[in-house]
Design a protein around this motif. Sequence first.
Motif, PDB file in Angstrom:
ATOM      1  N   GLN A 109     -41.440 -14.475  10.880  1.00 59.99           N
ATOM      2  CA  GLN A 109     -41.903 -14.953   9.589  1.00 59.99           C
ATOM      3  C   GLN A 109     -40.726 -15.516   8.812  1.00 59.99           C
ATOM      4  OE1 GLN A 109     -45.046 -11.771   8.703  1.00 59.99           O
ATOM      5  NE2 GLN A 109     -44.102 -12.239   6.755  1.00 59.99           N
ATOM      6  N   TYR A 345     -45.820  -4.242   3.494  1.00 56.53           N
ATOM      7  CA  TYR A 345     -45.019  -5.092   4.372  1.00 56.53           C
ATOM      8  C   TYR A 345     -43.567  -5.088   3.909  1.00 56.53           C
ATOM      9  CZ  TYR A 345     -49.083  -6.788   6.856  1.00 56.53           C
ATOM     10  OH  TYR A 345     -50.183  -6.847   7.653  1.00 56.53           O
ATOM     11  N   GLU A 348     -41.953  -6.111   0.385  1.00 53.27           N
ATOM     12  CA  GLU A 348     -43.104  -6.236  -0.514  1.00 53.27           C
ATOM     13  C   GLU A 348     -43.399  -4.894  -1.128  1.00 53.27           C
ATOM     14  OE1 GLU A 348     -46.766  -7.728   0.553  1.00 53.27           O
ATOM     15  OE2 GLU A 348     -46.104  -9.805   0.509  1.00 53.27           O
ATOM     16  N   ARG A 352     -50.707  -2.242   1.179  1.00 45.40           N
ATOM     17  CA  ARG A 352     -51.737  -2.961   1.924  1.00 45.40           C
ATOM     18  C   ARG A 352     -52.677  -2.019   2.660  1.00 45.40           C
ATOM     19  NH1 ARG A 352     -51.953  -7.722  -0.504  1.00 45.40           N
ATOM     20  NH2 ARG A 352     -49.991  -8.848  -0.452  1.00 45.40           N
ATOM     21  N   THR A 372     -62.168 -10.871   3.446  1.00 52.98           N
ATOM     22  CA  THR A 372     -60.892 -11.377   3.957  1.00 52.98           C
ATOM     23  C   THR A 372     -59.718 -10.863   3.104  1.00 52.98           C
ATOM     24  OG1 THR A 372     -59.599 -13.388   4.039  1.00 52.98           O
ATOM     25  CG2 THR A 372     -61.739 -13.603   3.016  1.00 52.98           C
ATOM     26  N   GLY A 375     -57.342  -5.892   4.810  1.00 53.05           N
ATOM     27  CA  GLY A 375     -56.369  -5.053   5.512  1.00 53.05           C
ATOM     28  C   GLY A 375     -56.748  -4.726   6.945  1.00 53.05           C
ATOM     29  N   LYS A 376     -57.749  -5.402   7.480  1.00 52.75           N
ATOM     30  CA  LYS A 376     -58.226  -5.090   8.845  1.00 52.75           C
ATOM     31  C   LYS A 376     -57.119  -5.354   9.869  1.00 52.75           C
ATOM     32  CE  LYS A 376     -61.581  -8.105   8.260  1.00 52.75           C
ATOM     33  NZ  LYS A 376     -61.453  -8.536   6.855  1.00 52.75           N
ATOM     34  N   SER A 377     -56.545  -6.565   9.818  1.00 50.59           N
ATOM     35  CA  SER A 377     -55.506  -6.895  10.797  1.00 50.59           C
ATOM     36  C   SER A 377     -54.248  -6.063  10.588  1.00 50.59           C
ATOM     37  CB  SER A 377     -55.147  -8.375  10.718  1.00 50.59           C
ATOM     38  OG  SER A 377     -56.267  -9.126  11.082  1.00 50.59           O
ATOM     39  N   SER A 378     -54.012  -5.646   9.345  1.00 50.73           N
ATOM     40  CA  SER A 378     -52.829  -4.813   9.091  1.00 50.73           C
ATOM     41  C   SER A 378     -52.941  -3.502   9.864  1.00 50.73           C
ATOM     42  CB  SER A 378     -52.690  -4.530   7.599  1.00 50.73           C
ATOM     43  OG  SER A 378     -52.605  -5.740   6.894  1.00 50.73           O
ATOM     44  N   LYS A 381     -51.989  -4.208  13.331  1.00 56.44           N
ATOM     45  CA  LYS A 381     -50.540  -4.413  13.472  1.00 56.44           C
ATOM     46  C   LYS A 381     -49.810  -3.081  13.582  1.00 56.44           C
ATOM     47  CE  LYS A 381     -50.455  -8.806  11.053  1.00 56.44           C
ATOM     48  NZ  LYS A 381     -50.358  -9.387   9.716  1.00 56.44           N
ATOM     49  N   PHE A 387     -45.182  -2.846  13.011  1.00 62.44           N
ATOM     50  CA  PHE A 387     -44.465  -2.242  11.885  1.00 62.44           C
ATOM     51  C   PHE A 387     -44.568  -0.726  12.037  1.00 62.44           C
ATOM     52  CE2 PHE A 387     -46.069  -6.339  10.516  1.00 62.44           C
ATOM     53  CZ  PHE A 387     -44.944  -6.934   9.987  1.00 62.44           C
ATOM     54  N   GLN A 418     -56.579 -12.637  17.052  1.00 60.72           N
ATOM     55  CA  GLN A 418     -57.332 -13.705  16.387  1.00 60.72           C
ATOM     56  C   GLN A 418     -56.883 -15.057  16.911  1.00 60.72           C
ATOM     57  OE1 GLN A 418     -56.532 -13.305  12.202  1.00 60.72           O
ATOM     58  NE2 GLN A 418     -58.231 -11.904  11.874  1.00 60.72           N
ATOM     59  N   HIS A 530     -65.875 -10.348  11.242  1.00 63.77           N
ATOM     60  CA  HIS A 530     -66.548 -10.770  10.014  1.00 63.77           C
ATOM     61  C   HIS A 530     -68.053 -10.789  10.247  1.00 63.77           C
ATOM     62  CE1 HIS A 530     -62.569 -12.501   8.855  1.00 63.77           C
ATOM     63  NE2 HIS A 530     -62.937 -11.865   7.769  1.00 63.77           N
TER      64      HIS A 530
HETATM   65  N1  LIG Z   1     -46.859 -10.161   7.664  1.00 62.85           N
HETATM   66  C1  LIG Z   1     -47.257 -10.026   6.409  1.00 62.85           C
HETATM   67  N2  LIG Z   1     -46.360  -9.982   5.419  1.00 62.85           N
HETATM   68  C2  LIG Z   1     -46.756  -9.836   4.138  1.00 62.85           C
HETATM   69  N3  LIG Z   1     -48.048  -9.713   3.756  1.00 62.85           N
HETATM   70  C3  LIG Z   1     -48.989  -9.758   4.714  1.00 62.85           C
HETATM   71  C4  LIG Z   1     -48.637  -9.935   6.085  1.00 62.85           C
HETATM   72  N4  LIG Z   1     -49.779  -9.932   6.807  1.00 62.85           N
HETATM   73  C5  LIG Z   1     -50.782  -9.781   5.931  1.00 62.85           C
HETATM   74  N5  LIG Z   1     -50.315  -9.670   4.689  1.00 62.85           N
HETATM   75  C6  LIG Z   1     -51.122  -9.443   3.466  1.00 62.85           C
HETATM   76  O1  LIG Z   1     -51.797  -8.203   3.608  1.00 62.85           O
HETATM   77  C7  LIG Z   1     -53.119  -8.281   3.126  1.00 62.85           C
HETATM   78  C8  LIG Z   1     -54.069  -7.819   4.210  1.00 62.85           C
HETATM   79  O2  LIG Z   1     -54.019  -8.778   5.255  1.00 62.85           O
HETATM   80  P1  LIG Z   1     -54.832  -8.597   6.612  1.00 62.85           P
HETATM   81  O3  LIG Z   1     -54.436  -9.706   7.505  1.00 62.85           O
HETATM   82  O4  LIG Z   1     -54.661  -7.215   7.108  1.00 62.85           O
HETATM   83  O5  LIG Z   1     -56.316  -8.807   6.103  1.00 62.85           O
HETATM   84  P2  LIG Z   1     -57.632  -8.979   6.961  1.00 62.85           P
HETATM   85  O6  LIG Z   1     -58.599  -8.038   6.384  1.00 62.85           O
HETATM   86  O7  LIG Z   1     -57.351  -8.870   8.399  1.00 62.85           O
HETATM   87  O8  LIG Z   1     -57.996 -10.467   6.555  1.00 62.85           O
HETATM   88  P3  LIG Z   1     -58.781 -11.554   7.435  1.00 62.85           P
HETATM   89  O9  LIG Z   1     -60.183 -11.058   7.532  1.00 62.85           O
HETATM   90  O10 LIG Z   1     -58.710 -12.777   6.554  1.00 62.85           O
HETATM   91  O11 LIG Z   1     -58.081 -11.689   8.719  1.00 62.85           O
HETATM   92  C9  LIG Z   1     -53.342  -9.737   2.728  1.00 62.85           C
HETATM   93  O12 LIG Z   1     -53.274  -9.803   1.309  1.00 62.85           O
HETATM   94  C10 LIG Z   1     -52.211 -10.496   3.333  1.00 62.85           C
HETATM   95  O13 LIG Z   1     -51.790 -11.552   2.512  1.00 62.85           O
END
Ligand SMILES: Nc1ncnc2c1ncn2[C@@H]1O[C@H](COP(=O)(O)OP(=O)(O)OP(=O)(O)O)[C@@H](O)[C@H]1O
Length: 606
Positions: A109, A345, A348, A352, A372, A375-378, A381, A387, A418, A530
């Motif tokens: 990043q 993150y 930050e 999250r 969206t 925080g699903k993808s977080s 991760k 992390f 994704q 989704h």
């Molecule tokens: N690598 C990162 N560094 C900083 N902030 C991040 C990072 N990845 C995600 N975020 C922030 O964390 C929050 C959660 O993101 P995440 O991707 O987990 O959401 P999501 O539910 O998976 O969204 P989507 O459905 O759009 O994929 C968002 O506000 C995003 O901007």
Amino acid sequence: MKIFKELWWFFKSEKKGYGIGLFALFMVSLTHLVPPLIIGKLIDAIVKHKLNWSVLTIYLSVLLLTAAFEYAFRYIWSTNIWGEAFKLEKIMRAKLFEHFLKMDTFFYQKNRTGDLMAHATNDLSAIQEVAGLGVLTWADSVMTGGTTIIAMLLFIDWRLTIIAILPLPLLAVVSKTLGDHIHESFEKAQETFSEMNDKVQESITGMKAIKSFGEEEQDKADFQEKLDHIDQAFVKVNRIDSMYDPLITFIVGISYTLTILLGGYYVVHQVLSLGQLVSFMTYIGNLVWPMFAIGLLFNVMERGRASYSRVDKLLHQEAQSKTSDGTLLMPEEGKLVFDVHHFSYPDEEKIRINQLKFELESGNLIGLVGRTGAGKSSIIKLLMREFDHYDGEISYAGQSIKKYQLDEYLTSIGYVPQEHFLFSMSVFDNIRFGKADASQEEVTRAAKLAGIHEDIIEFSNGYDTLVGERGVSLSGGQKQRLSIARALLVEPKILILDDALSAVDAKTEHIILTNLKKQKHAFATIIVSHRLSSVMEADEILVLDSGHVAERGKHEALVKNEGWYSKMWQMQQIESHLSASSALTKSDLTPLSVLTENERSLSNGK
Ligand SMILES: Nc1ncnc2c1ncn2[C@@H]1O[C@H](COP(=O)(O)OP(=O)(O)OP(=O)(O)O)[C@@H](O)[C@H]1O
């Protein structure tokens, strides 16, 4: 010379190659001393009328022998010193690549791809030059320069020698000053090159978007701006470079003038013979290259130092996430417990993931849904150990996931991201990417489970069809299913589908989910989606909002709630009915165009 110190680890490890190369260079510089002496002696023999066939034969034989020796030694130094330089480039490239592999998402990043590419190309070339051209120019200026000056002192005249080398300190001072300027401007020039590289990379990957928005002219103008920056930066480097050559010619000119003045006086007063003066002048000619070499040496060193510090800085960037590699092996099966109190993150403050807990047994399926950015993808991760710095614990079979060997742990997860990435190789090799020794039967079985087998056999070369940049272009849905097959092939303990069914139609989604259901006893499944139909059969569904669980339970219970899930479900039901009826009637109406304002806002997740 600081760069020699910084690269000492390499010179030390390659002392044999460099030893032989430097010895051969030394021998070459000795052979250079012979021709001027012979020429001087020939001239004296002519002047004294003592030249006959036998003298001429002896002198010519010595010259020929010297030439043969020089040829052999030149070959030896060249193969050794250039060989070592390429070896350094190879080592540095491997180091850099290994580092890239170790780095985490945060690193990628922070560092732009084009910049990383510039480090791996231009900067490594500049470092390679230090180990090759740098060593050569250093040896030439010291050895050839040194032996020539010693020969002038010993064989001709010490006073004349001192006069001839009088301007040399000027060369050293100016070279040092110009070298400092080179360092600074070359570092800036490399930065502009990185920026241009980054622009090329971004434009190529984003070409579709550029074209679809008709932004070609703007992109061209942006690129031209980068080119202008590079141009200005390298013109500056070149301007400093260009100061060297006239300077050296000027210094050599002063040497010649002083030598002719004093040498002519000595010949007239018979302190020296004419032959000796000619030998001396030839030696000054021999000094020209070492003088150029000094200039070049400073130039190469400073460029190399600038590049080495750029690469070194990159190599010292640590992965922020993978705090430790554990020692435990993964057990056959176990319960996954995700219990994270807080996660933000790096760099930050915003939390999250907030007080989030779930458990998942082998054979069970959990669905993660939510608007969206919820925080699903977080969560994924953290499970993928991208992390590690969270407050709480994620464990598998009772042990923190940080305690497992990282490779073992990651290979026991079948992860379908994704953003799919297919390599430029056959369909077959793409599927067995995570299990290189998989048989055709295993690959076919995984492809069938992922619902892609029928598509593959329709391709021109079946499983041998090339995909990626050099091969067939696959549709979004085909790419997704290929990625699912790849994940299933490794026989994962945990299967994660991170919005991995978004590009397949409802029917294909149903087929894949039914296939997975048949296999589900073998692994725990996490589906991020989704589309709620993807998770409706889950043992538990977590509805996330701003990093915490807003609702949780089975589909039927959540539908009865008056929350986000139930509204979204109704919305998606309307959408699917509409698209089904629109397909049936071949109507031009798009599903969203007939939704009420309320339904449209629901579709946006509000
Ligand atoms: N690598 C990162 N560094 C900083 N902030 C991040 C990072 N990845 C995600 N975020 C922030 O964390 C929050 C959660 O993101 P995440 O991707 O987990 O959401 P999501 O539910 O998976 O969204 P989507 O459905 O759009 O994929 C968002 O506000 C995003 O901007």
